[in-house]
Structure formats: C-alpha cells, structure tokens
Scaffold this motif. Structure first.
Motif, short mmCIF file in Angstrom:
data_model
loop_
_atom_site.label_atom_id
_atom_site.label_comp_id
_atom_site.label_asym_id
_atom_site.label_seq_id
_atom_site.Cartn_x
_atom_site.Cartn_y
_atom_site.Cartn_z
N HIS A 18 0.61 -1.17 -0.02
CA HIS A 18 -0.05 0.01 -0.15
C HIS A 18 0.83 1.29 -0.06
O HIS A 18 0.39 2.30 0.33
CB HIS A 18 -1.06 0.22 1.07
N CYS A 19 2.00 1.12 -0.34
CA CYS A 19 2.98 2.44 -0.42
C CYS A 19 3.46 2.62 -2.15
O CYS A 19 4.50 2.37 -2.25
CB CYS A 19 4.09 2.03 0.44
N PRO A 20 2.53 2.72 -2.93
CA PRO A 20 3.19 2.69 -4.55
C PRO A 20 4.12 4.00 -4.70
O PRO A 20 4.88 3.93 -5.66
CB PRO A 20 1.95 3.27 -5.11
N TRP A 21 4.54 4.99 -3.66
CA TRP A 21 5.38 5.94 -3.95
C TRP A 21 6.80 5.36 -3.33
O TRP A 21 7.89 6.03 -3.81
CB TRP A 21 5.10 7.29 -3.09
N THR A 22 6.89 3.98 -2.92
CA THR A 22 8.27 3.53 -2.76
C THR A 22 8.53 2.50 -3.98
O THR A 22 9.44 1.95 -3.82
CB THR A 22 8.18 2.83 -1.33
N ASN A 23 7.48 2.67 -4.78
CA ASN A 23 7.93 1.77 -6.10
C ASN A 23 8.19 2.67 -7.40
O ASN A 23 7.55 2.34 -8.35
CB ASN A 23 6.88 1.13 -6.13
N GLY A 24 8.70 3.76 -7.28
CA GLY A 24 8.96 4.61 -8.53
C GLY A 24 9.66 4.12 -9.72
O GLY A 24 9.16 4.41 -10.61
N LYS A 25 10.64 3.29 -9.66
CA LYS A 25 11.16 2.81 -10.81
C LYS A 25 10.04 2.00 -11.73
O LYS A 25 10.14 1.88 -12.82
CB LYS A 25 12.50 1.98 -10.59
N VAL A 26 9.32 1.16 -10.83
CA VAL A 26 8.48 0.22 -11.38
C VAL A 26 7.32 0.90 -11.97
O VAL A 26 6.79 0.84 -13.25
CB VAL A 26 7.85 -1.04 -10.67
N GLU A 27 6.72 1.92 -11.36
CA GLU A 27 5.88 2.83 -11.96
C GLU A 27 6.25 3.74 -13.21
O GLU A 27 5.40 3.77 -14.16
CB GLU A 27 5.40 3.71 -10.62
N ARG A 28 7.30 3.85 -13.28
CA ARG A 28 8.02 4.64 -14.33
C ARG A 28 8.14 3.83 -15.55
O ARG A 28 7.64 4.14 -16.63
CB ARG A 28 9.31 5.44 -14.04
N PHE A 29 8.62 2.72 -15.20
CA PHE A 29 8.54 1.70 -16.51
C PHE A 29 7.13 1.44 -16.93
O PHE A 29 6.93 1.29 -18.23
CB PHE A 29 9.33 0.48 -15.73
N ASN A 30 6.25 1.34 -16.03
CA ASN A 30 5.00 0.76 -16.59
C ASN A 30 4.52 1.95 -17.32
O ASN A 30 3.73 1.99 -18.34
CB ASN A 30 4.02 0.76 -15.24
N ARG A 31 4.59 3.22 -16.86
CA ARG A 31 4.13 4.38 -17.77
C ARG A 31 5.17 4.56 -19.10
O ARG A 31 4.54 4.71 -20.20
CB ARG A 31 4.61 5.68 -17.07
N THR A 32 6.38 4.26 -19.22
CA THR A 32 6.91 4.14 -20.34
C THR A 32 6.48 2.76 -21.23
O THR A 32 6.29 3.29 -22.39
CB THR A 32 8.83 3.92 -20.22
N MET A 33 6.27 1.96 -20.63
CA MET A 33 5.62 0.70 -21.59
C MET A 33 4.30 1.04 -22.11
O MET A 33 4.13 0.56 -23.05
CB MET A 33 5.63 -0.56 -20.63
N GLN A 34 3.56 1.59 -21.22
CA GLN A 34 2.18 2.20 -21.97
C GLN A 34 2.27 3.15 -23.32
O GLN A 34 1.72 2.66 -24.17
CB GLN A 34 1.31 2.89 -20.98
N THR A 35 3.12 4.20 -22.95
CA THR A 35 3.16 5.20 -24.07
C THR A 35 4.05 4.68 -25.18
O THR A 35 3.61 4.92 -26.39
CB THR A 35 3.85 6.39 -23.44
N GLU A 36 5.08 3.86 -25.01
CA GLU A 36 6.06 3.40 -26.09
C GLU A 36 5.74 2.05 -26.76
O GLU A 36 6.10 1.64 -27.76
CB GLU A 36 7.44 3.40 -25.52
N TRP A 37 4.90 1.30 -25.91
CA TRP A 37 4.73 0.02 -26.54
C TRP A 37 3.03 -0.33 -26.64
O TRP A 37 2.58 -0.57 -27.82
CB TRP A 37 5.17 -1.04 -25.71
N ALA A 38 2.47 -0.18 -25.57
CA ALA A 38 0.95 -0.66 -25.59
C ALA A 38 -0.01 0.54 -26.43
O ALA A 38 -0.93 -0.22 -27.23
CB ALA A 38 0.57 -0.71 -24.01
N TYR A 39 0.21 1.69 -26.35
CA TYR A 39 -0.59 2.43 -26.93
C TYR A 39 0.12 3.30 -27.88
O TYR A 39 -0.56 3.94 -28.74
CB TYR A 39 -0.90 3.54 -26.22
#
Length: 82
Positions: A18-39
């Motif tokens: 329940h602490c997503p702010w401690t998971n910044g690297k993965v959250e940033r990867f997920n964002r990059t994956m969405q914009t550069e691959w998924a969408y």
C-alpha cells in the motif's frame, strides 16, 4: 524464479504494501511501457500485441537510451561474468 535468482546471486526485494510511492522505478517503467509499446500503435488482436512485447523489451533493455543512465541502455549497467 527463486532458483534463477539464487543462480544469479540476485536478491529479491519487495516494497511495503500500500505504498506505491516507494515503487517509483516500476511505476515509471509501466508508464514508459504504456506510451512506447501498448498505446504506440493499434493492435488488432491480443496475440499481435503479445508478439510485439518481446522485441520491445529487448529494445528497451539493449537499445533504448535512458536519461538516468547518461544516454546508455540498461544492458550497459551489467558486468560480464568472469
């Protein structure tokens, strides 16, 4: 997974629940994956999208320049085994 980590001498780390702010690297990867691959393009099927994932991951790890790594891809951070 545990056997692979052990063979590589890697250690698995977890973030606090329940602490997503401690998971910044993965959250940033997920964002990059969405914009550069998924969408980035329209996929006509899930199978087509699934086939596109492995080549994108390979590019992300070995060819894509990362600002946080002074323009180098993540593979540049690994040392060859002796």
């Amino acid at each position: 997974f545990q056997a692979a980590c052990q063979a590589l001498g890697a250690r698995q780390k977890f973030t606090r629940p329940h602490c997503p702010w401690t998971n910044g690297k993965v959250e940033r990867f997920n964002r990059t994956m969405q914009t550069e691959w998924a969408y980035r393009k329209v996929f006509t099927s899930n199978a087509q999208r699934a086939r596109a994932l492995a080549p994108w991951l390979d590019f992300y790890n070995t060819g894509r320049r990362h600002t946080a790594l002074d323009g180098q891809p993540p593979i540049s951070r690994l040392s060859p085994r002796s």
